[in-house]
Scaffold this active site. Sequence first.
Site, mmCIF file in Angstrom:
data_model
loop_
_atom_site.group_PDB
_atom_site.id
_atom_site.type_symbol
_atom_site.label_atom_id
_atom_site.label_comp_id
_atom_site.label_asym_id
_atom_site.label_seq_id
_atom_site.Cartn_x
_atom_site.Cartn_y
_atom_site.Cartn_z
ATOM 1 N N SER A 194 0.785 -1.321 -0.078
ATOM 2 C CA SER A 194 -0.041 -0.097 0.070
ATOM 3 C C SER A 194 0.937 1.305 0.009
ATOM 4 O O SER A 194 1.718 1.504 0.976
ATOM 5 C CB SER A 194 -0.930 0.096 1.296
ATOM 6 N N HIS A 243 -0.957 -1.103 -4.335
ATOM 7 C CA HIS A 243 -2.216 -1.040 -3.897
ATOM 8 C C HIS A 243 -2.394 0.564 -3.582
ATOM 9 O O HIS A 243 -1.580 1.183 -2.838
ATOM 10 C CB HIS A 243 -2.120 -1.690 -2.377
ATOM 11 N N ASP A 253 -4.653 3.517 -2.017
ATOM 12 C CA ASP A 253 -5.664 3.696 -1.461
ATOM 13 C C ASP A 253 -6.362 5.087 -1.501
ATOM 14 O O ASP A 253 -5.846 6.161 -1.407
ATOM 15 C CB ASP A 253 -5.383 3.707 0.237
ATOM 16 N N MET A 259 -9.269 7.850 -0.743
ATOM 17 C CA MET A 259 -10.233 7.994 0.288
ATOM 18 C C MET A 259 -10.617 9.524 0.138
ATOM 19 O O MET A 259 -9.782 10.611 -0.351
ATOM 20 C CB MET A 259 -9.387 8.107 1.600
ATOM 21 N N HIS A 315 -8.301 0.732 -4.404
ATOM 22 C CA HIS A 315 -9.220 0.448 -3.358
ATOM 23 C C HIS A 315 -9.931 1.575 -2.871
ATOM 24 O O HIS A 315 -9.333 2.780 -2.382
ATOM 25 C CB HIS A 315 -8.295 0.003 -2.097
ATOM 26 N N MET A 318 -12.345 3.891 -1.123
ATOM 27 C CA MET A 318 -13.039 4.132 0.175
ATOM 28 C C MET A 318 -13.636 5.434 0.292
ATOM 29 O O MET A 318 -13.116 6.449 0.504
ATOM 30 C CB MET A 318 -11.760 4.095 1.168
ATOM 31 N N MET A 372 -11.605 -6.384 5.120
ATOM 32 C CA MET A 372 -10.696 -5.323 5.841
ATOM 33 C C MET A 372 -10.355 -5.891 7.431
ATOM 34 O O MET A 372 -11.360 -6.049 8.020
ATOM 35 C CB MET A 372 -11.515 -4.013 6.060
ATOM 36 N N ASP A 380 -6.610 -6.656 4.214
ATOM 37 C CA ASP A 380 -5.744 -5.498 4.267
ATOM 38 C C ASP A 380 -5.971 -4.654 5.393
ATOM 39 O O ASP A 380 -6.971 -4.767 6.127
ATOM 40 C CB ASP A 380 -6.490 -4.408 3.039
HETATM 41 C C1 DX5 Z 1 -6.365 1.390 5.249
HETATM 42 C C2 DX5 Z 1 -5.972 1.004 3.776
HETATM 43 C C3 DX5 Z 1 -4.665 0.264 4.083
HETATM 44 C C4 DX5 Z 1 -3.681 0.713 4.587
HETATM 45 C C5 DX5 Z 1 -2.868 -0.621 5.061
HETATM 46 O O1 DX5 Z 1 -7.662 2.070 5.034
HETATM 47 O O2 DX5 Z 1 -7.102 0.475 3.218
HETATM 48 O O3 DX5 Z 1 -4.377 -0.256 2.766
HETATM 49 O O4 DX5 Z 1 -2.597 1.425 3.986
HETATM 50 O O5 DX5 Z 1 -1.691 -0.072 6.084
HETATM 51 P P1 DX5 Z 1 -1.103 -1.129 6.969
HETATM 52 O O6 DX5 Z 1 -0.649 -2.247 6.284
HETATM 53 O O7 DX5 Z 1 -0.084 -0.198 7.555
HETATM 54 O O8 DX5 Z 1 -2.185 -1.351 8.108
HETATM 55 ZN ZN ZN Z 2 -6.405 -0.536 1.315
#
Ligand code: DX5
Ligand code: ZN
Length: 226
Positions: A21, A46, A48, A50, A79, A81, A151, A186
């Site tokens: 990520s 990956h 993220d 948001m 991903h 969110m 998750m 994740d």
């Molecule tokens: C959290 C994200 C993850 C996050 C994982 O909302 O979806 O992908 O970056 O980070 P670690 O592996 O540090 O928990």
């Molecule tokens: Zn993620």
Amino acid sequence: MSGSLFCSKNGEIHKYIVSPSILSSDFSNLKSEILKTEDAGAQWCHIDVMDGHFVPNITIGAPVVKSLKTAVNAKLDSHLMIENPLKYIPDFIEAGSDIITFHIESAENDAAECIRLIKESGRLAGISIKPKTPVSTIAPYIDKVDMVLVMTVEPGFSGQKFMSDAAEKIKTVKELAPSGLIIQVDGGINDKTAGICAEYGANCFVAGNYIYKSPDIEKAVASLLD
Ligand code: DX5
Ligand code: ZN
């Protein structure tokens, strides 16, 4: 499911997919950060996304995916969110995401249409559940998607603690899964928690801090690949 998804840059096919990520990477050197993980054998990257509404944090969007498309070789694993994924999925298709995962919690009435859009573009469709969301909410879609993302932290931030009760839901996903379904996990993943998830049936590991904050990225990726 194509074996190439499990294939590292050097041609080796691994038992598991590793998707580091970038949220935990050094954004001022994003390309070289990702290339380091590719050299270590990570097959995916990956991303993220948001929006500050679905989760209490704002990160990056489709323009970053578009720039990465020509800069790196890893499969771009987006991903989402975000609220209203249906509205933004076309942007991520256009930008070149290889895998697009949305959350059932923000797509209750649109899940079938989200999947249809993603699949129609030839990309892989993923559906995700937050730690408190039961597997039953995605059961109607499990044979229509390529991947389920379970998750194991509340989405929003990297570096949180792995929730083992959330991971137990992987077992139920595995029971319902058609053959070839990718089960991704994740949140708080490291060599130990990945082992627990693999026993339950996961075969794709997202890891942020464990990989990007490691003094030895190569070793960290290798510990998750096989
Ligand atoms: C959290 C994200 C993850 C996050 C994982 O909302 O979806 O992908 O970056 O980070 P670690 O592996 O540090 O928990
Ligand atoms: Zn993620």
